[in-house]
Design an enzyme around this catalytic site. Structure first.
Site, PDB file in Angstrom:
ATOM      1  N   SER A  13      12.506  43.619 -14.178  1.00  0.00           N
ATOM      2  CA  SER A  13      12.501  44.406 -15.406  1.00  0.00           C
ATOM      3  C   SER A  13      12.401  43.521 -16.652  1.00  0.00           C
ATOM      4  CB  SER A  13      13.788  45.226 -15.491  1.00  0.00           C
ATOM      5  OG  SER A  13      14.901  44.357 -15.462  1.00  0.00           O
ATOM      6  N   TYR A  44      16.286  48.489 -16.196  1.00  0.00           N
ATOM      7  CA  TYR A  44      16.048  49.480 -15.142  1.00  0.00           C
ATOM      8  C   TYR A  44      17.378  50.102 -14.679  1.00  0.00           C
ATOM      9  CZ  TYR A  44      11.193  47.860 -14.016  1.00  0.00           C
ATOM     10  OH  TYR A  44       9.856  47.548 -14.021  1.00  0.00           O
ATOM     11  N   CYS A  75      14.200  41.720  -8.222  1.00  0.00           N
ATOM     12  CA  CYS A  75      15.115  42.617  -8.919  1.00  0.00           C
ATOM     13  C   CYS A  75      15.810  43.476  -7.867  1.00  0.00           C
ATOM     14  CB  CYS A  75      14.294  43.491  -9.865  1.00  0.00           C
ATOM     15  SG  CYS A  75      15.222  44.807 -10.664  1.00  0.00           S
ATOM     16  N   THR A  77      17.685  46.073  -8.390  1.00  0.00           N
ATOM     17  CA  THR A  77      17.592  47.490  -8.744  1.00  0.00           C
ATOM     18  C   THR A  77      16.259  48.071  -8.278  1.00  0.00           C
ATOM     19  OG1 THR A  77      18.894  46.946 -10.709  1.00  0.00           O
ATOM     20  CG2 THR A  77      17.830  49.098 -10.680  1.00  0.00           C
ATOM     21  N   CYS A 181      22.466  41.004  -9.218  1.00  0.00           N
ATOM     22  CA  CYS A 181      21.396  41.282 -10.194  1.00  0.00           C
ATOM     23  C   CYS A 181      20.817  39.931 -10.567  1.00  0.00           C
ATOM     24  CB  CYS A 181      21.967  41.989 -11.420  1.00  0.00           C
ATOM     25  SG  CYS A 181      20.828  42.056 -12.833  1.00  0.00           S
TER      26      CYS A 181
END
Ligand code: DGL
Length: 267
Positions: A13, A44, A75, A77, A181
Site C-alpha cells: 500500500s 489498506y 503486504c 493486509t 505488517c
C-alpha cells in the site's frame, strides 16, 4: 509472455514493502524487481475489504503490463484480502506474506507473543486460521495509524505509539514480538530500544524471500547470471514518494544486517 528474463513485481500500500524488497534483493541479487507502492490508496488496513480488493486488482493489472514473471504481495493486509483469489484467477506465481506467528510459537519459552498488525489482517480468516494453530500465548494487537507514522517517517511519534501499546505488558514475560505488517519492520530499532534484549522481534521478510526463490526455481524461472535491478513506482506523487522510497530502501538494507542476529535460523 513473461519468462526467465522478466522482472518480479512487488507491491504494498505504500513504503512498507520496501523492507521486503531489501530481503528479496539480498536473496535474489540477479533478478530485476519492479516495486509499486499504492500510496494514493494507503492505508489498506483500516479500509473495507472490498475496497482494498479493488485497489489490489488495479495494482496487479499495472504489474501485468510490466510483464512480470511473479508477484510478491509485500503486504500482510493485501495478502489476507486477495492472495487466494488471485491465485485462482492467474497462473503466474503469487507469493504472499503472513505474520511470523509460527516461528514465534516455535521459539516461545512459556511467555507471551505479541502480534502487531493492521486491524484488517487480524480480523480476516487467514490470520484466524494461523492463530488457531499457533496462537497459544499470543495476543493480537491491532495498530491502526501506525503505518501512517512510518509513511511520514515520524519515528518519534511511532515510538510514543508503541510505548503506549506495550505499556500494559510486563515485557520481561514477552518472548517475541511479531511484526505482522511490513511497515513495522522499519520500527525494529525503536522496538529494540523498548524491549528487553532477549525478546525476539520477528518478521516474515526473509521467509518470503526464500519462498519466492523456491517457487521460481521450481518453475525454472530463476536467473542464474547477470546484475539485478530495482525500479520504484508509485500511484502517488513521484516527486515526493520516489526519493522517500530510495531513502527507505537504503535504511532497509542496513536494518536487515543490523538485526539479522535476532532472527532465528528456522525463519
Ligand atoms: N504494509 C501493510 C501490511 O503489511 C499494510 C499497511 C496498510 O496499508 O494499512 O499489512
Amino acid at each position: 509472455m513473461a519468462g526467465i528474463a522478466s522482472p518480479i513485481g512487488v507491491f504494498d500500500s505504500g513504503v512498507g514493502g520496501i523492507s521486503v524488497l531489501a530481503a528479496l534483493e539480498r536473496t535474489l541479487p540477479m533478478e530485476d524487481f519492479v516495486y509499486f507502492g499504492d500510496t494514493l490508496h494507503a492505508p489498506y488496513g483500516t479500509k473495507p475489504e472490498a475496497e482494498v480488493l479493488g485497489y489490489v486488482r488495479e495494482v496487479m493489472s499495472h504489474l501485468m503490463v510490466r510483464d512480470v514473471k511473479a508477484v510478491v504481495i509485500a503486504c500482510n493486509t493485501a495478502t489476507s484480502v486477495a492472495a487466494a483469489r488471485l491465485r485462482e484467477e492467474l497462473t503466474l506465481p503469487i507469493i504472499g506474506m503472513e505474520p511470523a506467528l509460527k516461528p514465534a510459537a516455535e521459539h516461545r519459552r512459556g511467555g507471551a507473543i505479541l502480534v502487531l498488525a493492521t486491524p484488517m489482517t487480524l480480523r480476516l480468516p487467514k490470520f484466524q486460521a494461523l492463530y488457531a494453530r499457533y496462537g497459544e500465548g499470543a495476543e493480537p494487537l491491532p495498530c491502526p495509524g501506525l503505518m501512517d507514522l512510518v509513511e511520514q517517517e515520524d519515528f518519534a511519534q511511532a515510538e510514543s505509539y508503541l510505548q503506549k501499546l506495550l505499556q500494559p505488558y510486563d515485557l520481561r514475560q514477552v518472548d517475541a514480538v511479531v511484526l505482522g505488517c511490513t511497515h513495522y519492520v522499519f520500527l525494529r530499532p525503536v522496538l529494540r530500544r523498548l524491549l528487553p534484549d532477549n525478546t525476539l522481534i520477528l518478521d516474515g521478510n526473509a521467509g518470503t524471500a526464500r519462498q519466492l526463490a523456491r517457487v521460481l526455481s521450481k518453475r525454472k524461472l530463476l536467473r542464474e547470471a547477470g546484475a539485478g535491478s530495482i525500479t520504484l513506482e508509485t500511484s502517488g506523487s513521484a516527486d515526493a514518494v520516489l526519493p522517500q522510497m530510495r531513502r527507505l530502501l537504503a535504511l532497509a538494507r542496513t536494518l536487515e544486517t543490523g538485526e539479522a542476529s535476532f532472527l532465528p535460523q528456522t525463519l
